[in-house]
Design a protein around this motif. Structure first.
Motif, PDB file in Angstrom:
ATOM      1  N   LEU A  49       0.827  -1.210   0.078  1.00  0.00           N
ATOM      2  CA  LEU A  49       0.125   0.078  -0.122  1.00  0.00           C
ATOM      3  C   LEU A  49       0.878   1.376   0.162  1.00  0.00           C
ATOM      4  O   LEU A  49       0.280   2.292  -0.592  1.00  0.00           O
ATOM      5  CB  LEU A  49      -0.973  -0.005   1.216  1.00  0.00           C
ATOM      6  N   VAL A  50       1.963   1.060   0.386  1.00  0.00           N
ATOM      7  CA  VAL A  50       2.972   2.470   0.717  1.00  0.00           C
ATOM      8  C   VAL A  50       4.436   1.928  -0.013  1.00  0.00           C
ATOM      9  O   VAL A  50       4.702   0.693   0.244  1.00  0.00           O
ATOM     10  CB  VAL A  50       2.955   2.963   2.001  1.00  0.00           C
ATOM     11  N   LEU A  67       2.190   6.889  -1.771  1.00  0.00           N
ATOM     12  CA  LEU A  67       1.097   5.819  -2.292  1.00  0.00           C
ATOM     13  C   LEU A  67       1.735   5.615  -3.985  1.00  0.00           C
ATOM     14  O   LEU A  67       2.226   6.409  -4.316  1.00  0.00           O
ATOM     15  CB  LEU A  67      -0.219   6.932  -2.424  1.00  0.00           C
ATOM     16  N   ASN A 144      -5.318   4.757  -7.436  1.00  0.00           N
ATOM     17  CA  ASN A 144      -6.525   4.557  -6.671  1.00  0.00           C
ATOM     18  C   ASN A 144      -6.838   3.192  -6.565  1.00  0.00           C
ATOM     19  O   ASN A 144      -6.978   2.554  -5.428  1.00  0.00           O
ATOM     20  CB  ASN A 144      -7.633   5.356  -7.372  1.00  0.00           C
ATOM     21  N   ALA A 147      -4.897   0.979  -3.732  1.00  0.00           N
ATOM     22  CA  ALA A 147      -5.126   1.025  -2.484  1.00  0.00           C
ATOM     23  C   ALA A 147      -6.727   0.849  -2.243  1.00  0.00           C
ATOM     24  O   ALA A 147      -7.074   0.160  -1.255  1.00  0.00           O
ATOM     25  CB  ALA A 147      -4.808   2.340  -1.951  1.00  0.00           C
ATOM     26  N   MET A 148      -7.572   1.253  -3.037  1.00  0.00           N
ATOM     27  CA  MET A 148      -9.016   1.263  -3.135  1.00  0.00           C
ATOM     28  C   MET A 148      -9.700   0.403  -4.275  1.00  0.00           C
ATOM     29  O   MET A 148     -10.300   1.251  -5.020  1.00  0.00           O
ATOM     30  CB  MET A 148      -9.498   2.833  -2.660  1.00  0.00           C
ATOM     31  N   ARG A 151     -13.356   1.600  -5.632  1.00  0.00           N
ATOM     32  CA  ARG A 151     -13.690   2.938  -5.214  1.00  0.00           C
ATOM     33  C   ARG A 151     -13.774   3.825  -6.134  1.00  0.00           C
ATOM     34  O   ARG A 151     -14.978   4.928  -5.913  1.00  0.00           O
ATOM     35  CB  ARG A 151     -12.873   3.458  -4.130  1.00  0.00           C
ATOM     36  N   ARG A 152     -13.173   4.312  -7.095  1.00  0.00           N
ATOM     37  CA  ARG A 152     -13.222   5.372  -8.058  1.00  0.00           C
ATOM     38  C   ARG A 152     -14.566   5.427  -8.698  1.00  0.00           C
ATOM     39  O   ARG A 152     -14.970   6.716  -8.692  1.00  0.00           O
ATOM     40  CB  ARG A 152     -12.224   5.155  -9.131  1.00  0.00           C
ATOM     41  N   MET A 229     -13.394  -5.708   0.857  1.00  0.00           N
ATOM     42  CA  MET A 229     -12.081  -5.422   1.415  1.00  0.00           C
ATOM     43  C   MET A 229     -11.885  -5.646   2.967  1.00  0.00           C
ATOM     44  O   MET A 229     -10.912  -6.152   3.438  1.00  0.00           O
ATOM     45  CB  MET A 229     -11.541  -4.084   1.341  1.00  0.00           C
ATOM     46  N   LEU A 234      -3.066  -8.237   3.662  1.00  0.00           N
ATOM     47  CA  LEU A 234      -2.119  -7.616   2.586  1.00  0.00           C
ATOM     48  C   LEU A 234      -1.344  -8.925   2.141  1.00  0.00           C
ATOM     49  O   LEU A 234      -0.976  -9.621   3.068  1.00  0.00           O
ATOM     50  CB  LEU A 234      -1.444  -6.473   3.302  1.00  0.00           C
TER      51      LEU A 234
END
Lengths: 234, 234
Positions: A49-50, A67, A144, A147-148, A151-152, A229, A234
């Motif tokens: 994620l990072v 990110l 986007n 990580a998610m 979602r977009r 999610m 992870l």
């Protein structure tokens, strides 16, 4: 349309299954844990994620967490347009990126043999600012999704001003290596009869449960993508 | 005895509660999340298991993950004695270290306002090789305690050869900053009436259960210190 054509030409290129080993990406310590396999490198990049990215400022090394997202052989890094990491990568040209996920502690029977289990990837490549507006939208979509995922689609389009304030650096992977440790202790012969417990303590990084803020209105529920999610590791 | 006297003199020094803000450590983006408070910086350093350290090799930035430990205003970095990170930090003199712990995803009602919750610390300081054998033993003890508190007491003493093969870099903190995000979404006024769910998805990094290797003999149990780590959250 630049982004589309670039991606198409990428797909037509024939890639070896492994990154070439050079002075830049050669793993020198614990070589038995090293891999230069593209799929292995991609899998670790996709799980994180990072990312930590290094740059040079006034001759001094600096590292910052950012990110990111990966598409094919490109890693996109996210920051404020005015952030040092974006400005300096743009001007210095080369980036080194590391993504590490910790999977546990390895309790060997000596301090020297004790270690951790982890998945770690280091990527080197030329950094370029993503300036074209369509390329930038595409890159932000990739970031986007990292990580998610999904979602977009729930959200309004980005405003022109928001896009201007956001910086994206693209790093086309020149070389890379993965280092993966997923083992029980590897004790020396002289230690295996010691009256000491040996083994591992796994570390799990896991999403828990969605928590709404105070503004969520009656009848508004998280999307299926968000629900999916919950509980994910992870 | 050098290490003892150095530590004693440290304790006598009077420290301000905050690191001085300079060009080096000033947080420029999302300043409202910044802190220069020593205790805040120490708490994040003490919670992590892996640090990312940047160095410069042939003019190029490189970042690697390392084990570490903190004592007072010194961060000790661990590596093989021959590892690049140890050799190059020794020769280049300055280190930048980042420790980041991810705490969750922040689902705002726009992509622009969406973010993560995290605890992140960046440290700058002169790097020096820890060469004196007693200093090195002490530094390794600090590093061991960071990841595996109480374990060292179960294990035999390090062999001379093991100590020789291990490299430790000490970084005396010159400046540092913390950036901490622990919030619900902060949406723009124009977005708060959107029919979109907003909130957070916490990410928990937690140790699970000790798993013995095949060499553990009947009657040999993990120590209380190891048992105490089970279920613990980072």
């Amino acid at each position: 349309m630049r982004s589309i054509s670039r991606r198409s030409s990428f797909r037509r290129r024939v890639l070896t299954t492994e990154y070439e080993v050079s002075k830049q990406n050669k793993v020198r310590q614990l070589r038995e844990k090293a891999s230069y396999d593209r799929e292995t490198v991609h899998a670790v990049l996709d799980a994180g994620l990072v990312a930590h990215v290094a740059f040079v400022q006034d001759g001094q090394p600096v590292v910052v967490p950012v990110l990111y997202g990966r598409e094919d052989e490109t890693v996109y890094l996210h920051g404020a347009r005015k952030a040092r990491v974006i400005r300096l990568l743009e001007s210095t040209g080369t980036a080194c990126i590391n993504v590490t996920l910790l999977d546990g502690l390895v309790f060997a029977r000596s301090a020297f043999a004790s270690s951790m289990n982890y998945r770690s990837v280091t990527v080197f490549g030329k950094a370029r600012l993503v300036d074209d507006i369509d390329d930038k939208k595409h890159a932000l979509h990739i970031i986007n999704e990292q990580a998610m995922p999904g979602r977009r689609a729930d959200l309004r389009k980005s405003l022109e001003n928001e896009l201007k304030m956001t910086g994206v650096i693209a790093v086309d992977i020149e070389s890379a290596s993965a280092k993966i440790s997923d083992k029980m202790p590897d004790d020396e012969d002289c230690d295996i009869d010691a009256p000491v417990w040996g083994g591992i303590l796994p570390l799990e990084s896991r999403f828990t449960t969605l928590q709404p803020d105070d503004l969520v209105k009656d009848g508004i529920e998280p999307s299926a993508a968000l629900r999916a999610m919950e509980g994910k590791r992870l």
